[in-house]
Design an enzyme around this catalytic site. Structure first.
Site, short mmCIF file in Angstrom:
data_model
loop_
_atom_site.label_atom_id
_atom_site.label_comp_id
_atom_site.label_asym_id
_atom_site.label_seq_id
_atom_site.Cartn_x
_atom_site.Cartn_y
_atom_site.Cartn_z
CD GLU A 151 -1.74 -3.84 4.99
OE1 GLU A 151 -3.11 -3.45 4.59
OE2 GLU A 151 -1.20 -4.51 4.51
CG HIS A 184 -1.58 -1.48 1.32
ND1 HIS A 184 -2.41 -1.64 0.66
CD2 HIS A 184 -1.19 -2.22 1.96
CE1 HIS A 184 -3.17 -2.63 1.23
NE2 HIS A 184 -2.59 -3.43 1.54
CD GLU A 188 -1.71 -10.22 4.16
OE1 GLU A 188 -2.01 -9.44 4.93
OE2 GLU A 188 -2.31 -10.16 3.09
CG HIS A 246 0.69 -6.66 2.14
ND1 HIS A 246 -0.20 -6.24 1.49
CD2 HIS A 246 1.97 -7.10 1.01
CE1 HIS A 246 -0.10 -5.81 -0.19
NE2 HIS A 246 0.85 -6.58 0.34
ZN LIG Z 1 -1.77 -5.38 2.38
#
Ligand SMILES: [Zn+2]
Length: 603
Positions: free
Chosen positions: A437, A422, A563, A490
């Site tokens: 995030e 992002h 993640e 992420h």
């Molecule tokens: Zn993400």
């Protein structure tokens, strides 16, 4: 930018949506019966009509398999598990075509050993779903190559064909006597001359029809063997070296001598040969209870000594009464070192020896082959452990050294692209406490970068500030820099705030042979990093998953998307705000990368 469901995956999925939209817009082909939509997002809305203006009536989870009923442009009408139906966006699912009529209809696979892995796909590179024990029976759905797809109590899985016997699913009373030919998975030999063309890389030839019979030799892929007779799934064949023996019917292709020219099977990779060699240890275990007293005139193992030579090093010394040679190879998932000692029987070696060590949990031994004798040792290694095998003492002493590698040097001159998820107008997921995030991913990526540069790696950041970088631009950077690996960082999110844990993703693959080796490397890298993250962060281990994410699809090198935790989980969001957690995460990622490069170097 407002959204109803904060999702880390959103911007990745936008990339997917673009592609799917391009492919599907304006088309409305008739749906073939039996198509399945496999959900590719973590929590996907099911609506009461084909479009986002319709209300949400249910949610589907990653990996859910839904039967497709109809299609309207890029939306699919699917059956739901509650008996109802709804519409799901085509760019959030993978559509799988119906399988051809099940090849194994009416067959049952009976497992031939204990702790046999049931995997998510047909090959040892697929993850283990569960394990089965000797005698367990499962209906056969189909087969691909040497692998058999079976029906589990819930869901399906794959087992190696050389670790099962195939039986017809008939009541016992109607089965013919055991020594008569029975209906078979490979079809009847029938009348007319047939040859069996070996399709496995290395296939055992046994003295009788079944894995309980001794191995009397091996044949290799492409060998054409004249078929003499058949018993159940086993074929009696003439051997190239003279004499005859029995091979498993599911490891050969039957050809009619008269009407078909014999074509050698192709397409096996070196990897599958190694895997098969390793898994043959399981195949051979059932003969370990043979009485070895007849072998008194041949060589044997005298002893195996175990010594913890350092806190992270364990040395095994195996003494034999006769000079030997050896062959060793490594198997992953779980990590195992296999050592075949040629010229000796196992003697008094225990079949299983538990080891108190930081590098090895246990050693299994077996009489892998007779005439000439081969003793097989399987060392069950702890994660990231390296090994060296050598001979000394007039070739009567075999040393197996196992150690946790020092990672110095593993990273030197490696080009590593770090992709903090992002950025700019896209905050990614937002936690209940307001943590974004995009901020956490950049923070952790910078820590990873510092550690890697200290190890003389060449780090390229896909973004190094709070900027808007497209998904295509991120992988362009990696491809143009000819990066060794691509690591996307992420933080996950879910509508259920109680969900937490650590996940690593690799691409789901496009089926091409070029993609296969990249996927395999991605899988090794992901497992290596996932192991370290779970060990050091202590969150739930969700595992290594496959997904069709844009950055994983368009990168040319081994690529993973991590993640680390769930920002939607209040406790994990709090952790993500601490220096200590971010440092631990960075160190774990760096260690996982180093272990991957180290294993690659010594492989
Ligand atoms: Zn993400």
């Amino acid at each position: 930018m407002k959204r109803k469901t904060p999702s880390c995956l959103l911007s990745i999925l936008i990339g997917l949506a673009f592609l799917a939209g391009t492919l599907l817009s304006g088309t409305n082909p008739a749906r073939a019966a039996g198509e399945t939509a496999v959900v590719a997002g973590t929590s996907v809305n099911v609506r009461n009509g084909p479009g986002t203006s319709y209300g949400v009536i249910a949610r589907a989870n990653l990996g859910d398999q839904l039967t497709v009923l109809d299609q309207s442009t890029d939306w699919y009408n699917v059956s739901l598990s509650n008996g109802g139906q709804g519409w799901i966006a085509g760019w959030l699912v993978d559509i799988q075509q119906p399988k051809a009529a099940a090849a194994g209809a009416g067959l049952v696979a009976v497992l031939n050993g204990n702790d046999i892995n049931v995997r998510g796909g047909p090959g040892t590179s697929y993850g283990v779903i569960t394990q089965g024990g000797s005698g367990d029976r499962f209906p056969v759905l189909e087969s691909t190559g040497d692998w058999v797809k079976i029906q589990l109590n819930s869901g399906t899985g794959w087992v190696a064909g050389w670790l099962v016997s195939l039986e017809t699913a008939q009541p016992a009373a109607s089965q013919p006597a055991a020594d008569e030919p029975t209906p078979s998975a490979v079809g009847s030999v029938g009348s007319g001359a047939k040859v069996a063309v070996v399709s496995g890389s290395v296939v055992n030839v046994r003295s009788g029809p079944g894995t309980s019979n001794a191995v009397v030799g091996t044949v290799t892929q492409g060998n054409s063997l004249q078929v003499l007779s058949q018993s159940s799934d086993w074929l009696q064949v003439s051997l190239p070296t003279g004499g005859n023996g029995w091979v498993a019917g599911w490891l050969v292709a039957l050809k009619d001598v008269v009407s078909e020219p014999v074509q050698p099977a192709t397409g096996q990779t070196d990897d599958s040969e190694v895997s098969r060699g390793g898994d043959r240890s399981d195949d051979s275990r059932d003969s370990d209870d043979d009485n070895d007293s007849n072998d008194s005139d041949t060589g044997r193992v005298l002893s195996m000594n175990v010594q913890n030579t350092a806190s992270d090093q364990t040395t095994f010394t195996i003494r034999t009464d006769t000079p030997v040679s050896y062959n060793s190879f490594f198997l992953s998932n779980p990590d195992r070192l296999v050592v075949d000692i040629q010229g000796v029987a196992p003697g008094e070696l225990p079949q299983t020896k538990e080891v108190s060590s930081k590098t090895v949990s246990k050693v299994r031994s077996g009489h892998f082959q007779k005439n000439p004798d081969v003793t097989r040792l399987v060392f069950e290694l702890c994660s990231g452990v390296q090994s060296e095998v050598s001979l000394s003492g007039s070739n009567k002493t075999l040393i197996v050294d196992t150690y946790i590698p020092k990672l110095d040097g593993a990273y030197k001159n490696k080009i590593i692209v770090l992709d903090p998820g992002h950025g700019g107008p896209d905050p990614g997921a937002i936690g209940p406490g307001g943590t974004q995030e995009k901020t956490v991913t950049l923070d952790i990526a910078k820590r990873v970068s510092k550690l890697l540069e200290a190890q003389e790696a060449k780090v390229v950041m896909a973004r190094s500030a709070d900027t808007d970088v497209s998904l295509a631009a991120r992988t362009d950077i990696a491809n143009k820099n000819k990066a060794d690996i691509f690591v996307s960082i992420h933080i996950n999110a879910h509508t259920d705030p109680s969900i937490g844990g650590t996940t690593s993703y690799i691409h789901s693959g496009n089926g091409s042979s070029g993609e296969a080796s990249r996927l395999q490397e991605s899988d090794k890298l992901a497992r290596s990093i996932q192991t370290e993250m779970v060990k050091s962060l202590g969150l739930r281990d969700i595992g290594v998953k496959q997904a069709n994410f844009a950055v994983l699809r368009t990168s040319n090198m081994p690529a993973v998307l991590l993640e680390l935790a769930f920002i939607s989980n209040q406790a994990e969001e709090k952790l993500l705000q601490t220096d200590s957690f971010k440092n631990k995460a960075a160190e774990a990622i760096v260690k996982g990368i180093g272990t991957y490069f180290m294993q690659k170097k010594t492989a």
